[in-house]
Enzyme design. Structure first.
Site, PDB file in Angstrom:
ATOM      1  N   SER A 142     -19.480   0.632  63.364  1.00 20.31           N
ATOM      2  CA  SER A 142     -18.407   0.657  64.375  1.00 20.31           C
ATOM      3  C   SER A 142     -19.031   0.935  65.731  1.00 20.31           C
ATOM      4  CB  SER A 142     -17.408   1.772  64.042  1.00 20.31           C
ATOM      5  OG  SER A 142     -16.515   1.973  65.116  1.00 20.31           O
ATOM      6  N   TYR A 155     -15.670  10.642  62.125  1.00 14.86           N
ATOM      7  CA  TYR A 155     -15.861   9.183  62.048  1.00 14.86           C
ATOM      8  C   TYR A 155     -17.110   8.728  62.807  1.00 14.86           C
ATOM      9  CZ  TYR A 155     -14.546   4.196  62.068  1.00 14.86           C
ATOM     10  OH  TYR A 155     -14.520   2.831  61.909  1.00 14.86           O
TER      11      TYR A 155
HETATM   12  N1  LIG Z   1     -10.274  -2.232  62.475  1.00 20.48           N
HETATM   13  C1  LIG Z   1     -11.115  -1.815  63.407  1.00 20.48           C
HETATM   14  O1  LIG Z   1     -10.774  -1.752  64.613  1.00 20.48           O
HETATM   15  C2  LIG Z   1     -12.496  -1.383  63.026  1.00 20.48           C
HETATM   16  C3  LIG Z   1     -13.391  -1.114  64.055  1.00 20.48           C
HETATM   17  C4  LIG Z   1     -14.675  -0.706  63.750  1.00 20.48           C
HETATM   18  C5  LIG Z   1     -15.061  -0.571  62.429  1.00 20.48           C
HETATM   19  N2  LIG Z   1     -14.176  -0.812  61.424  1.00 20.48           N
HETATM   20  C6  LIG Z   1     -14.654  -0.647  60.042  1.00 20.48           C
HETATM   21  O2  LIG Z   1     -14.446  -1.850  59.333  1.00 20.48           O
HETATM   22  C7  LIG Z   1     -14.293  -1.557  57.947  1.00 20.48           C
HETATM   23  C8  LIG Z   1     -13.056  -2.256  57.415  1.00 20.48           C
HETATM   24  O3  LIG Z   1     -11.954  -1.763  58.126  1.00 20.48           O
HETATM   25  P1  LIG Z   1     -10.548  -2.526  58.263  1.00 20.48           P
HETATM   26  O4  LIG Z   1     -10.165  -2.405  59.683  1.00 20.48           O
HETATM   27  O5  LIG Z   1     -10.608  -3.859  57.625  1.00 20.48           O
HETATM   28  O6  LIG Z   1      -9.626  -1.503  57.472  1.00 20.48           O
HETATM   29  P2  LIG Z   1      -8.661  -1.647  56.203  1.00 20.48           P
HETATM   30  O7  LIG Z   1      -7.871  -2.894  56.310  1.00 20.48           O
HETATM   31  O8  LIG Z   1      -7.975  -0.331  56.102  1.00 20.48           O
HETATM   32  O9  LIG Z   1      -9.710  -1.785  55.023  1.00 20.48           O
HETATM   33  C9  LIG Z   1     -10.456  -0.669  54.585  1.00 20.48           C
HETATM   34  C10 LIG Z   1     -10.794  -0.870  53.141  1.00 20.48           C
HETATM   35  O10 LIG Z   1     -11.557   0.270  52.674  1.00 20.48           O
HETATM   36  C11 LIG Z   1     -11.168   0.505  51.348  1.00 20.48           C
HETATM   37  N3  LIG Z   1     -11.298   1.903  50.958  1.00 20.48           N
HETATM   38  C12 LIG Z   1     -10.803   2.992  51.612  1.00 20.48           C
HETATM   39  N4  LIG Z   1     -11.048   4.110  50.892  1.00 20.48           N
HETATM   40  C13 LIG Z   1     -11.700   3.703  49.765  1.00 20.48           C
HETATM   41  C14 LIG Z   1     -12.208   4.381  48.624  1.00 20.48           C
HETATM   42  N5  LIG Z   1     -12.104   5.713  48.478  1.00 20.48           N
HETATM   43  N6  LIG Z   1     -12.798   3.653  47.655  1.00 20.48           N
HETATM   44  C15 LIG Z   1     -12.902   2.304  47.764  1.00 20.48           C
HETATM   45  N7  LIG Z   1     -12.460   1.596  48.817  1.00 20.48           N
HETATM   46  C16 LIG Z   1     -11.846   2.299  49.807  1.00 20.48           C
HETATM   47  C17 LIG Z   1      -9.689   0.134  51.266  1.00 20.48           C
HETATM   48  O11 LIG Z   1      -9.451  -0.289  49.944  1.00 20.48           O
HETATM   49  P3  LIG Z   1      -8.009  -0.056  49.222  1.00 20.48           P
HETATM   50  O12 LIG Z   1      -6.999  -0.734  50.111  1.00 20.48           O
HETATM   51  O13 LIG Z   1      -8.192  -0.696  47.902  1.00 20.48           O
HETATM   52  O14 LIG Z   1      -7.820   1.438  49.150  1.00 20.48           O
HETATM   53  C18 LIG Z   1      -9.546  -0.981  52.291  1.00 20.48           C
HETATM   54  O15 LIG Z   1      -9.545  -2.239  51.668  1.00 20.48           O
HETATM   55  C19 LIG Z   1     -14.263  -0.035  57.826  1.00 20.48           C
HETATM   56  O16 LIG Z   1     -15.520   0.437  57.439  1.00 20.48           O
HETATM   57  C20 LIG Z   1     -13.919   0.413  59.236  1.00 20.48           C
HETATM   58  O17 LIG Z   1     -14.397   1.712  59.522  1.00 20.48           O
HETATM   59  C21 LIG Z   1     -12.899  -1.225  61.685  1.00 20.48           C
END
Ligand SMILES: NC(=O)c1ccc[n+]([C@@H]2O[C@H](COP(=O)([O-])OP(=O)(O)OC[C@H]3O[C@@H](n4cnc5c(N)ncnc54)[C@H](OP(=O)(O)O)[C@@H]3O)[C@@H](O)[C@H]2O)c1
Length: 265
Positions: A142, A155
């Site tokens: 991130s 985070y």
């Molecule tokens: N969105 C942004 O602005 C942004 C920016 C920078 C970085 N990121 C990073 O990008 C990545 C994906 O984020 P996203 O925005 O796509 O979020 P998201 O839609 O909430 O996806 C996160 C995923 O992580 C999984 N997860 C959470 N806790 C878990 C656990 N205990 N065991 C296994 N899986 C788990 C969830 O699976 P389940 O649904 O099955 O629980 C979910 O599919 C993350 O690492 C996040 O920090 C996102």
């Protein structure tokens, strides 16, 4: 191509599964995919049905990545089910919002377990298979790994640790031909951040601080992941790809009092 994607049902995870498939098809390959979520059924079954309809040989997997033993089990199951592994995308991540003064120790530990330790344990479990294929690991960090994010407690420290973990892995496993890189997204609209962007005022104010003038999409991130995972990035290891529309470098532009155009005469 054989791949394991964690957090596959999330915004960036789903887009990554689809983009890996497009990249594999462009190379004349079929994607064999271990699509991992935290729990079975529901969203995971729907995703696997969608991926199967796209021609992907998709297999549902589940593991709570906060549990160390479950990470090792998931990696082993994915390698067995795919009969090897070319790509590990460690995408799953969580945010536990609380300033450090108020953050529970348990929340700190959970963020570090999922956002840092899981990548190490999954990588270690897949190492032999990745060495055999001279494969690649891409972890989703991130911009918060590069800049403190006040209010988000553990985070930023966790994502910064993830970045160094991947650089360390890149050095330790380069001799095995395993490449390890991170992608650091900025502001991306996904289910994780959807509650913020549903607020029109927040959406507009966030768009204003991104030099490219828009919030990123899961596809923006997925294309970078697929590139780093593929043969066109075959000489790239230990890098972080900041993917933020210019947000990170915009800091000096926010300083008041700096002349932006010639002073009026
Ligand atoms: N969105 C942004 O602005 C942004 C920016 C920078 C970085 N990121 C990073 O990008 C990545 C994906 O984020 P996203 O925005 O796509 O979020 P998201 O839609 O909430 O996806 C996160 C995923 O992580 C999984 N997860 C959470 N806790 C878990 C656990 N205990 N065991 C296994 N899986 C788990 C969830 O699976 P389940 O649904 O099955 O629980 C979910 O599919 C993350 O690492 C996040 O920090 C996102």
């Amino acid at each position: 191509m054989k791949a394991l994607v964690t957090g596959a049902t999330g915004g960036i995870g789903r887009a990554t599964c689809l983009e890996l498939n497009r990249a594999a098809q462009a190379r004349g390959q079929r994607l064999v995919l271990a699509a991992a979520a935290s729990k079975p059924g529901g969203a995971l079954d729907e995703l696997v049905a969608e991926l199967t309809a796209q021609g992907i040989d998709a297999h549902p997997m589940h593991a709570d990545l906060a549990d160390a033993a479950a990470c090792a089990r998931l990696a082993a199951e994915a390698v067995e089910c795919c009969d090897g592994l070319d790509v590990l995308v460690s995408n799953a991540g969580i945010v536990r919002g609380a300033p450090l003064a108020m953050l529970d120790v348990a929340d700190w530990d959970t963020v570090f377990a999922i956002d840092v330790r899981a990548t190490w344990l999954l990588a270690r479990g897949a190492r032999a298979a990745l060495a055999q294929s001279r494969g690649a690991i891409v972890a989703i960090a991130s911009v918060a790994s590069l800049y403190p994010f006040p209010g988000l407690g553990a985070y930023s420290p966790a994502k910064a640790a993830l970045g160094m973990l991947c650089r360390q892995l890149a050095q330790e496993w380069a001799a095995d031909g395993i490449r390890v890189n991170t992608v650091s997204p900025g502001l991306i609209r996904t289910p994780l951040t959807e509650p913020i962007y549903r607020n029109e005022a927040f959406l507009r104010r966030r768009e204003e601080v991104v030099p490219l003038g828009r919030i990123g999409t899961p596809d923006d991130v997925a294309r970078a992941v697929a590139h780093l995972a593929g043969p066109d990035a075959g000489y790239v290891t230990g890098i972080d790809w900041r993917l933020d529309g210019g947000l990170g470098d915009h800091i000096l532009a926010m300083i008041p009092g700096v002349p932006r155009s010639p002073a009026p005469s």
